[in-house]
Design an enzyme around this catalytic site. Structure first.
Site, mmCIF file in Angstrom:
data_model
loop_
_atom_site.group_PDB
_atom_site.id
_atom_site.type_symbol
_atom_site.label_atom_id
_atom_site.label_comp_id
_atom_site.label_asym_id
_atom_site.label_seq_id
_atom_site.Cartn_x
_atom_site.Cartn_y
_atom_site.Cartn_z
ATOM 1 N N ASP A 191 21.106 62.867 9.054
ATOM 2 C CA ASP A 191 21.240 63.947 10.036
ATOM 3 C C ASP A 191 19.948 64.006 10.842
ATOM 4 O OD1 ASP A 191 21.615 66.254 11.498
ATOM 5 O OD2 ASP A 191 21.482 67.613 9.790
ATOM 6 N N LYS A 251 32.077 68.585 8.431
ATOM 7 C CA LYS A 251 31.276 69.662 7.839
ATOM 8 C C LYS A 251 31.389 70.868 8.751
ATOM 9 C CE LYS A 251 27.105 69.647 6.451
ATOM 10 N NZ LYS A 251 25.647 69.432 6.389
ATOM 11 N N LYS A 262 26.469 65.711 15.352
ATOM 12 C CA LYS A 262 26.362 67.065 15.888
ATOM 13 C C LYS A 262 26.242 66.954 17.403
ATOM 14 C CE LYS A 262 23.960 69.047 11.862
ATOM 15 N NZ LYS A 262 22.646 69.513 11.358
ATOM 16 N N GLN A 299 19.502 72.547 0.841
ATOM 17 C CA GLN A 299 20.111 73.451 1.809
ATOM 18 C C GLN A 299 21.597 73.715 1.577
ATOM 19 O OE1 GLN A 299 18.505 73.591 5.916
ATOM 20 N NE2 GLN A 299 20.440 72.637 6.452
ATOM 21 N N ASP A 312 23.445 68.469 0.899
ATOM 22 C CA ASP A 312 22.580 68.322 2.071
ATOM 23 C C ASP A 312 21.216 68.827 1.639
ATOM 24 O OD1 ASP A 312 21.130 68.337 4.381
ATOM 25 O OD2 ASP A 312 22.375 69.788 5.442
ATOM 26 N N GLU A 367 26.219 79.920 6.861
ATOM 27 C CA GLU A 367 27.415 79.092 6.971
ATOM 28 C C GLU A 367 28.546 79.562 6.067
ATOM 29 O OE1 GLU A 367 26.253 75.013 6.641
ATOM 30 O OE2 GLU A 367 24.967 75.127 8.402
ATOM 31 N N ARG A 394 26.936 73.504 13.422
ATOM 32 C CA ARG A 394 25.553 73.914 13.226
ATOM 33 C C ARG A 394 25.564 75.264 12.530
ATOM 34 N NH1 ARG A 394 21.782 70.558 15.901
ATOM 35 N NH2 ARG A 394 20.479 71.319 14.200
ATOM 36 N N SER A 395 24.397 75.695 12.054
ATOM 37 C CA SER A 395 24.348 76.986 11.357
ATOM 38 C C SER A 395 24.593 78.146 12.315
ATOM 39 C CB SER A 395 23.008 77.158 10.636
ATOM 40 O OG SER A 395 21.938 76.968 11.532
#
Length: 424
Positions: free
Chosen positions: A311, A387, A336, A162, A241, A204, A365-366
């Site tokens: 995650d 991140k 997160k 990803q 990731d 992202e 988050r995306s």
């Protein structure tokens, strides 16, 4: 003077054009805190529930139920309470919801209120959020993990993994780290274009070229680091990731882009080989969320020298993290805020990690907004890593820009984590 007098929640849009919750919390002294809630594309099965409306409106993705919960039931429960009582307020909301995953009121409603309360209290105290939450010791600026090539659920291309990230560990300041990342990002754009690849960006802000394998993506990044004038492994390290849960099918890892299927042990060995060949210092979700045996194998193979971030494995949940610590699985947690759904539980997860000598990585988050709260939380918790996407899209850059401001505000107190994050 800091009692909660009003909550105004509303439905806004995130960076993918989907509805999300924004909350304003007002205090007796006139202070106001505002927070917008992010959402993910690749979500762990064990995450707190993001309440969506269903039906035709917004193709079922509306969040009016969560908005209504914040404006009515939650306000009725916490109205009049001092905003400085963060733990009490969060616990009241959790108990009011009454489910193990916040599915009744919605983690998006609870989190929006939780963060807005903290921001209102910070404003009332005359302190920046990072100082209000973190106290006098909050002075560590995190190394950014910049996602410059996207694959998997974040892009429409054959790449199985990803995210492919650069970590400017050789910088002296966060401002310099952002500059270094920007230079590599723009160099990569030129390299991809020169080879006939498209340079459109994913959710992202990273590029989403039609590459077929992880090594192909890593080779492009290595070349771009060097062409930008930096030394891979010294000035700039790499991170992955894998989001392996997304391609874990019937107990095996199906790498469609690479045209092969791997057993759990073989997948762990593949990742260890990549970490040995390239200056990869961090691998996130290298194994699937419930493949505990695979995680143990990967940790035994490369955990002493590579940061192994959970995650989907841990979902910012202290209970799952404690299970991992007990089993000797992974050595880091991705944090997160919307995975767990309150500021108190987020801080508890970070503290649990640090007590066990696990690292913590603050993360976006995306589906993001212009809200930059996680930049403050990264500094408040002394995570040392963040991140928050690539070097494009204002929803990503809002966090980098806030870190630059925080560094400026800290003055000589500011410390950049740099190479201290490297294991071994």
């Amino acid at each position: 003077m800091t009692a909660i007098t009003d909550i105004i929640a509303r439905e806004i849009l995130d960076s993918r054009g989907n509805p999300t919750v924004e909350v304003d919390v007002y205090l007796e002294d006139g202070s106001m805190g505002r927070a917008a809630v992010p959402s993910g594309a690749s979500t762990g099965a064990h995450e707190a529930v993001e309440l969506r409306d269903g039906g035709k409106r917004y193709l079922g993705k509306g969040v009016q139920k969560a908005v209504d919960a914040a404006n009515t039931e939650i306000f009725d429960a916490i109205g009049g309470i001092d905003a400085e009582n963060q733990i009490q307020i969060d616990n009241i909301m959790i108990e009011l919801d009454g489910t193990p995953n916040k599915s009744r009121l919605g983690a998006n409603a609870i989190l929006g209120v939780s963060l807005a309360v903290a921001k209102a209290a910070a404003q009332a105290s005359g302190l920046p959020l990072y100082r209000y939450v973190g106290g006098a010791s909050a002075c560590l600026l995190p190394v950014p993990m910049m996602n410059i090539i996207n694959g998997g659920a974040h892009a429409d291309n054959p790449i199985d993994f990803q995210e492919f990230m650069i970590l400017p560990v050789g910088a002296d300041t966060i401002a310099e780290a952002v500059r270094m990342g920007s230079e590599v990002f723009h160099t990569l754009r030129k390299e991809l274009a020169a080879q006939g690849h498209n340079t459109n960006v994913g959710d992202e802000g990273g590029f989403a070229p039609g590459l077929k394998s992880a090594p192909e993506a890593l080779d492009f990044i290595m070349k771009s680091i060097e062409k930008a004038g930096y030394k891979p492994g010294d000035d700039m390290c790499l991170g992955l990731d894998c989001a392996s849960t997304e391609f874990f099918k019937d107990g095996k890892y199906v790498l469609e882009g690479e045209g092969r299927t791997l057993e759990s042990g073989a997948m762990a060995e593949y990742l260890a080989e990549l970490a040995a060949k390239y200056p990869i210092i961090s691998i996130e979700d290298g194994m699937a969320e419930d493949d505990w045996d695979g995680w143990k194998t990967l940790t035994d193979l490369t955990g002493k020298k590579t940061q192994l971030v959970g995650d989907d494995l841990f979902v910012t949940n202290s209970a799952r993290l404690r299970d991992g610590i007990r089993m000797g699985v992974a050595n880091s947690i991705l944090v997160k805020v919307n995975q767990i759904g309150s500021l108190t539980e987020t801080l508890d997860a970070v503290n649990t990690a640090h007590k066990a000598a696990y690292t913590a990585v603050m993360s976006h988050r995306s589906g993001e907004t212009e809200d930059s709260t996680i930049a403050d939380l990264a500094v408040a918790t002394n995570c040392g890593q963040i991140k928050t996407g690539s070097l494009s899209r204002s929803d990503r850059l809002a966090k980098y820009n806030q870190l630059i401001r925080i560094e400026e505000g800290l003055g000589p107190q500011a410390q950049y984590a740099g190479r201290s994050i490297i294991r071994g």
